[in-house]
Scaffold this active site. Structure first.
Site, PDB file in Angstrom:
ATOM      1  N   SER A  70       0.856  -1.198   0.000  1.00  0.00           N
ATOM      2  CA  SER A  70       0.000   0.000   0.000  1.00  0.00           C
ATOM      3  C   SER A  70       0.891   1.247   0.000  1.00  0.00           C
ATOM      4  O   SER A  70       2.099   1.144   0.281  1.00  0.00           O
ATOM      5  CB  SER A  70      -0.848  -0.004   1.279  1.00  0.00           C
ATOM      6  OG  SER A  70      -1.526   1.220   1.430  1.00  0.00           O
TER       7      SER A  70
ATOM      8  N   TYR B  95      -2.278  -1.353  10.351  1.00  0.00           N
ATOM      9  CA  TYR B  95      -2.205  -1.452   8.884  1.00  0.00           C
ATOM     10  C   TYR B  95      -0.914  -0.800   8.372  1.00  0.00           C
ATOM     11  O   TYR B  95      -0.201  -1.371   7.549  1.00  0.00           O
ATOM     12  CB  TYR B  95      -3.437  -0.752   8.298  1.00  0.00           C
ATOM     13  CG  TYR B  95      -3.663  -0.928   6.815  1.00  0.00           C
ATOM     14  CD1 TYR B  95      -4.271  -2.069   6.304  1.00  0.00           C
ATOM     15  CD2 TYR B  95      -3.296   0.071   5.901  1.00  0.00           C
ATOM     16  CE1 TYR B  95      -4.507  -2.207   4.941  1.00  0.00           C
ATOM     17  CE2 TYR B  95      -3.532  -0.064   4.552  1.00  0.00           C
ATOM     18  CZ  TYR B  95      -4.143  -1.202   4.069  1.00  0.00           C
ATOM     19  OH  TYR B  95      -4.379  -1.337   2.713  1.00  0.00           O
TER      20      TYR B  95
HETATM   21  N1  LIG Z   1      -8.839  -0.221  -1.190  1.00  0.00           N
HETATM   22  C1  LIG Z   1      -7.756   0.517  -1.004  1.00  0.00           C
HETATM   23  O1  LIG Z   1      -7.824   1.776  -0.965  1.00  0.00           O
HETATM   24  C2  LIG Z   1      -6.418  -0.142  -0.843  1.00  0.00           C
HETATM   25  C3  LIG Z   1      -5.273   0.686  -0.841  1.00  0.00           C
HETATM   26  C4  LIG Z   1      -4.028   0.085  -0.685  1.00  0.00           C
HETATM   27  C5  LIG Z   1      -3.905  -1.280  -0.549  1.00  0.00           C
HETATM   28  N2  LIG Z   1      -5.040  -2.058  -0.568  1.00  0.00           N
HETATM   29  C6  LIG Z   1      -4.874  -3.498  -0.402  1.00  0.00           C
HETATM   30  O2  LIG Z   1      -5.501  -4.187  -1.466  1.00  0.00           O
HETATM   31  C7  LIG Z   1      -5.823  -5.524  -1.037  1.00  0.00           C
HETATM   32  C8  LIG Z   1      -7.241  -5.858  -1.426  1.00  0.00           C
HETATM   33  O3  LIG Z   1      -8.151  -5.061  -0.673  1.00  0.00           O
HETATM   34  P1  LIG Z   1      -9.495  -4.435  -1.279  1.00  0.00           P
HETATM   35  O4  LIG Z   1      -9.322  -2.967  -1.259  1.00  0.00           O
HETATM   36  O5  LIG Z   1      -9.854  -5.114  -2.531  1.00  0.00           O
HETATM   37  O6  LIG Z   1     -10.513  -4.754  -0.075  1.00  0.00           O
HETATM   38  P2  LIG Z   1     -11.821  -5.677   0.008  1.00  0.00           P
HETATM   39  O7  LIG Z   1     -12.269  -5.583   1.420  1.00  0.00           O
HETATM   40  O8  LIG Z   1     -12.793  -5.288  -1.049  1.00  0.00           O
HETATM   41  O9  LIG Z   1     -11.258  -7.144  -0.313  1.00  0.00           O
HETATM   42  C9  LIG Z   1     -10.421  -7.836   0.593  1.00  0.00           C
HETATM   43  C10 LIG Z   1     -10.669  -9.326   0.461  1.00  0.00           C
HETATM   44  O10 LIG Z   1      -9.811 -10.016   1.386  1.00  0.00           O
HETATM   45  C11 LIG Z   1     -10.588 -11.047   2.018  1.00  0.00           C
HETATM   46  N3  LIG Z   1     -10.028 -11.414   3.307  1.00  0.00           N
HETATM   47  C12 LIG Z   1     -10.097 -10.711   4.475  1.00  0.00           C
HETATM   48  N4  LIG Z   1      -9.516 -11.399   5.475  1.00  0.00           N
HETATM   49  C13 LIG Z   1      -9.074 -12.561   4.938  1.00  0.00           C
HETATM   50  C14 LIG Z   1      -8.394 -13.679   5.468  1.00  0.00           C
HETATM   51  N5  LIG Z   1      -8.071 -13.755   6.769  1.00  0.00           N
HETATM   52  N6  LIG Z   1      -8.087 -14.698   4.635  1.00  0.00           N
HETATM   53  C15 LIG Z   1      -8.445 -14.650   3.326  1.00  0.00           C
HETATM   54  N7  LIG Z   1      -9.093 -13.623   2.771  1.00  0.00           N
HETATM   55  C16 LIG Z   1      -9.414 -12.585   3.564  1.00  0.00           C
HETATM   56  C17 LIG Z   1     -11.980 -10.431   2.152  1.00  0.00           C
HETATM   57  O11 LIG Z   1     -12.974 -11.420   2.391  1.00  0.00           O
HETATM   58  C18 LIG Z   1     -12.129  -9.731   0.809  1.00  0.00           C
HETATM   59  O12 LIG Z   1     -12.636 -10.589  -0.172  1.00  0.00           O
HETATM   60  C19 LIG Z   1      -5.569  -5.527   0.480  1.00  0.00           C
HETATM   61  O13 LIG Z   1      -4.304  -6.104   0.747  1.00  0.00           O
HETATM   62  C20 LIG Z   1      -5.549  -4.049   0.837  1.00  0.00           C
HETATM   63  O14 LIG Z   1      -4.819  -3.791   2.004  1.00  0.00           O
HETATM   64  C21 LIG Z   1      -6.287  -1.516  -0.711  1.00  0.00           C
END
Ligand SMILES: NC(=O)c1ccc[n+]([C@@H]2O[C@H](COP(=O)([O-])OP(=O)(O)OC[C@H]3O[C@@H](n4cnc5c(N)ncnc54)[C@H](O)[C@@H]3O)[C@@H](O)[C@H]2O)c1
Length: 273
Positions: A141, A154
């Site tokens: 991130s 985080y």
């Molecule tokens: N959305 C943002 O702004 C953003 C920014 C930077 C990084 N990220 C990273 O992107 C990645 C995806 O996140 P997203 O934004 O799509 O969020 P999201 O909440 O839409 O998706 C996250 C997914 O991870 C799954 N998950 C949660 N805990 C879990 C576990 N213990 N085991 C297996 N699966 C699990 C959830 O069920 C969900 O399907 C993450 O690593 C997040 O930190 C997101």
């Protein structure tokens, strides 16, 4: 990895957001998929959206459970014959100050965000080394180089993921395995909706609405950029214009930018009291 056709990709967090979009776009490119998540319904929804020409397996995996992640890696190879790419994408967040957050919530985030990536990388590595060409894509991130207030676990976990990615890169130099460290800015997904909030703390509904307003990149666009980084064997991939701007500000004003954001959060908190 220039050509993704017929490659086997293991992907975590495939039930929502960036993971779901990665699954759809990778299937469109002819990848066979081993999709993992804790959310069984979401995983089934994702599979309904995939091109039918590719082989797909779904796996209920809690990435914070080391034994389960290692068993999943074995399952993927048993089902698909081998594995070419692992994308450690699953993640969660919390919204609370470090002096207020419980150790239980801290560990929940850290175990998924950091240990999930560590287990997912180490469990698949022996299989990836057997291929002529293989890739690991670990989703970190912008919080890996710029911590935002109220996101302590985080921030710490994403910094740690970046350190892990760079160490793996150094140690796997001149091997068949390429690693991409991915750093998205705000992506409009369910990450805040799924985050833990503490009772009496920040208002969740308000935070979700604010996040939906400021998250400038769609998960579809994010997946496109991440796959672009994968095919180019990039070591570091920023995702979104905000990520590029934050990266620059951190380089120009390493302490000043942090102080300014801390001040802005303080003023915002006082306003809503
Ligand atoms: N959305 C943002 O702004 C953003 C920014 C930077 C990084 N990220 C990273 O992107 C990645 C995806 O996140 P997203 O934004 O799509 O969020 P999201 O909440 O839409 O998706 C996250 C997914 O991870 C799954 N998950 C949660 N805990 C879990 C576990 N213990 N085991 C297996 N699966 C699990 C959830 O069920 C969900 O399907 C993450 O690593 C997040 O930190 C997101």
């Amino acid at each position: 990895m220039k050509n993704l056709k017929d490659k086997v990709v293991a992907l975590t967090g495939a039930a929502s957001g960036i993971g779901r979009c990665l699954a759809i776009q990778l299937a469109d490119k002819g990848c066979h998929l081993a999709l993992a998540d804790v959310d069984e319904n979401g995983l089934q929804e994702t599979t309904k959206l995939l091109a039918t020409s590719v082989k797909v397996s779904t796996h209920i995996v809690n990435v914070a459970n080391k034994d389960r992640v290692y068993a999943w890696a074995d399952e993927v190879v048993a089902k698909h014959g081998h594995v070419d790419v692992v994308i450690n994408n699953a993640g969660v967040a919390s919204t609370a100050r470090l002096d207020e957050i419980s150790y239980e919530d801290f560990d929940w985030v850290f175990n998924i965000v950091f240990y999930g990536v560590l287990y997912g990388t180490k469990a698949f590595l022996p299989y990836l080394k057997q291929r002529n060409e293989a890739n690991i894509v670990n989703i970190s991130s912008v919080n890996a180089f710029f911590p935002f207030p109220n996101n302590g676990p985080y921030n710490a976990a994403k910094h740690a993921v970046k350190g892990l990615n760079q160490t793996f890169m150094q140690e796997l130099r001149n091997t068949n395995v390429n690693i991409t460290s991915v750093h998205p800015g705000g992506i409009k997904t369910n990450i805040v909706r799924n985050a833990r909030f503490i009772e009496g703390g920040v208002d969740k509904g308000k935070k979700v609405r604010e996040f939906d307003k400021v998250a400038g990149t769609s998960p579809e666009k994010a997946a496109e950029i991440i796959i672009g980084g994968l095919v180019k064997n990039r070591k570091r991939q920023l995702v979104g214009k905000d990520a590029v701007v934050i990266d620059l500000l951190v380089r120009l004003f390493p302490q000043g930018f942090s102080d300014l954001v801390g001040l802005a959060f303080d003023l915002e908190a006082k306003k809503s009291q």
